[in-house]
Design a protein around this motif. Structure first.
Motif, PDB file in Angstrom:
ATOM      1  N   ASP A 100       0.726  -1.172  -0.069  1.00  0.00           N
ATOM      2  CA  ASP A 100       0.000   0.008  -0.221  1.00  0.00           C
ATOM      3  C   ASP A 100       0.781   1.382   0.048  1.00  0.00           C
ATOM      4  OD1 ASP A 100      -1.942   2.066   0.326  1.00  0.00           O
ATOM      5  OD2 ASP A 100      -2.864   1.109   2.169  1.00  0.00           O
ATOM      6  N   PRO A 101       0.710   2.075  -1.052  1.00  0.00           N
ATOM      7  CA  PRO A 101       1.772   3.328  -1.202  1.00  0.00           C
ATOM      8  C   PRO A 101       1.452   4.297  -0.160  1.00  0.00           C
ATOM      9  CG  PRO A 101       0.365   2.898  -3.212  1.00  0.00           C
ATOM     10  CD  PRO A 101       0.140   1.840  -2.311  1.00  0.00           C
ATOM     11  N   ASP A 102       0.212   4.258   0.356  1.00  0.00           N
ATOM     12  CA  ASP A 102      -0.151   5.019   1.810  1.00  0.00           C
ATOM     13  C   ASP A 102       0.913   4.984   2.865  1.00  0.00           C
ATOM     14  OD1 ASP A 102      -2.172   6.294   0.111  1.00  0.00           O
ATOM     15  OD2 ASP A 102      -3.900   5.032   1.221  1.00  0.00           O
ATOM     16  N   VAL A 103       1.284   3.795   2.994  1.00  0.00           N
ATOM     17  CA  VAL A 103       2.314   3.601   3.934  1.00  0.00           C
ATOM     18  C   VAL A 103       3.551   4.446   3.645  1.00  0.00           C
ATOM     19  CG1 VAL A 103       3.731   1.835   5.196  1.00  0.00           C
ATOM     20  CG2 VAL A 103       1.457   1.185   4.624  1.00  0.00           C
ATOM     21  N   GLN A 104       3.963   4.292   2.700  1.00  0.00           N
ATOM     22  CA  GLN A 104       5.060   5.261   2.496  1.00  0.00           C
ATOM     23  C   GLN A 104       4.996   6.735   2.565  1.00  0.00           C
ATOM     24  OE1 GLN A 104       6.498   3.826  -1.483  1.00  0.00           O
ATOM     25  NE2 GLN A 104       6.104   1.954  -0.952  1.00  0.00           N
ATOM     26  N   TYR A 105       3.832   7.169   2.000  1.00  0.00           N
ATOM     27  CA  TYR A 105       3.314   8.680   2.239  1.00  0.00           C
ATOM     28  C   TYR A 105       3.124   8.870   3.582  1.00  0.00           C
ATOM     29  CZ  TYR A 105       0.310  12.637   1.753  1.00  0.00           C
ATOM     30  OH  TYR A 105      -0.228  13.844   2.136  1.00  0.00           O
ATOM     31  N   ASP A 106       2.670   7.935   4.250  1.00  0.00           N
ATOM     32  CA  ASP A 106       2.505   8.501   5.672  1.00  0.00           C
ATOM     33  C   ASP A 106       3.916   8.400   6.862  1.00  0.00           C
ATOM     34  OD1 ASP A 106      -0.329   8.732   5.515  1.00  0.00           O
ATOM     35  OD2 ASP A 106      -0.845   6.629   6.216  1.00  0.00           O
ATOM     36  N   LEU A 107       4.689   7.400   6.429  1.00  0.00           N
ATOM     37  CA  LEU A 107       6.123   7.485   6.952  1.00  0.00           C
ATOM     38  C   LEU A 107       6.870   8.716   6.707  1.00  0.00           C
ATOM     39  CD1 LEU A 107       7.355   3.885   6.157  1.00  0.00           C
ATOM     40  CD2 LEU A 107       6.822   5.020   8.581  1.00  0.00           C
ATOM     41  N   ILE A 108       6.845   9.091   5.240  1.00  0.00           N
ATOM     42  CA  ILE A 108       7.500  10.568   5.156  1.00  0.00           C
ATOM     43  C   ILE A 108       6.835  11.605   5.849  1.00  0.00           C
ATOM     44  CG2 ILE A 108       7.966  12.152   3.169  1.00  0.00           C
ATOM     45  CD1 ILE A 108       9.893   9.793   3.079  1.00  0.00           C
ATOM     46  N   LYS A 109       5.503  11.527   6.038  1.00  0.00           N
ATOM     47  CA  LYS A 109       4.613  12.778   6.628  1.00  0.00           C
ATOM     48  C   LYS A 109       5.259  12.698   8.128  1.00  0.00           C
ATOM     49  CE  LYS A 109       2.435  14.805   3.698  1.00  0.00           C
ATOM     50  NZ  LYS A 109       2.422  16.076   3.347  1.00  0.00           N
TER      51      LYS A 109
END
Length: 139
Positions: free
Chosen positions: A56-65
């Motif tokens: 899920d690419p949302d995991v990567q997005y949330d980690l950066i945030k």
């Protein structure tokens, strides 16, 4: 026991996670090590490595945030700012993440879980070429 090393050069295009699983796996398989251990090391202080979910690419997005909340760009917070406002936050993010990973090799494959991938975490906003040293030992 056999040992071998390589250097992977990976281009990044700004903050984010860059999947290097296939690059590492292909190199491991080319050496036909059935059982062993690979160490992966990034030669930088403003980028890091992580094993993270690859579904899920949302995991990567949330980690950066989340990392940006932990070490925000704010010139009043840091003395070191010689390389721009994202430099000191990048060093902090690298300090709280990993610069090396160890992964078992089983039947010539990385022993990663079903949803795990190996990522460079680029903490800087600009394009960079990142050097990754891979050291494989086994038989």
């Amino acid at each position: 026991m056999k040992q071998m090393q390589t250097k992977l050069m990976i281009e990044t295009c700004g903050q984010g996670l860059y999947d290097i699983t296939r690059d590492v796996q292909n190199w491991v398989q080319s050496h036909k090590i059935n059982t062993g251990l690979i160490t992966i090391f990034i030669q930088h202080t403003s980028a890091s490595l992580t094993i993270q979910e690859n579904a899920d690419p949302d995991v990567q997005y949330d980690l950066i945030k989340a990392l940006n909340r932990l070490a925000p760009e704010n010139k009043t917070l840091y003395r070191h700012n010689a390389e721009g406002p994202d430099d000191m936050p990048a060093h902090i993010k690298t300090a709280i993440t990993d610069v090396s990973l160890n992964i078992p090799v089983t039947e010539s494959r990385l022993a990663l879980g079903t949803w795990q991938g190996i990522y460079i975490v680029e903490h800087r906003k600009n394009r960079h070429t990142r050097s990754i040293i891979c050291h494989l030992a086994g038989e």
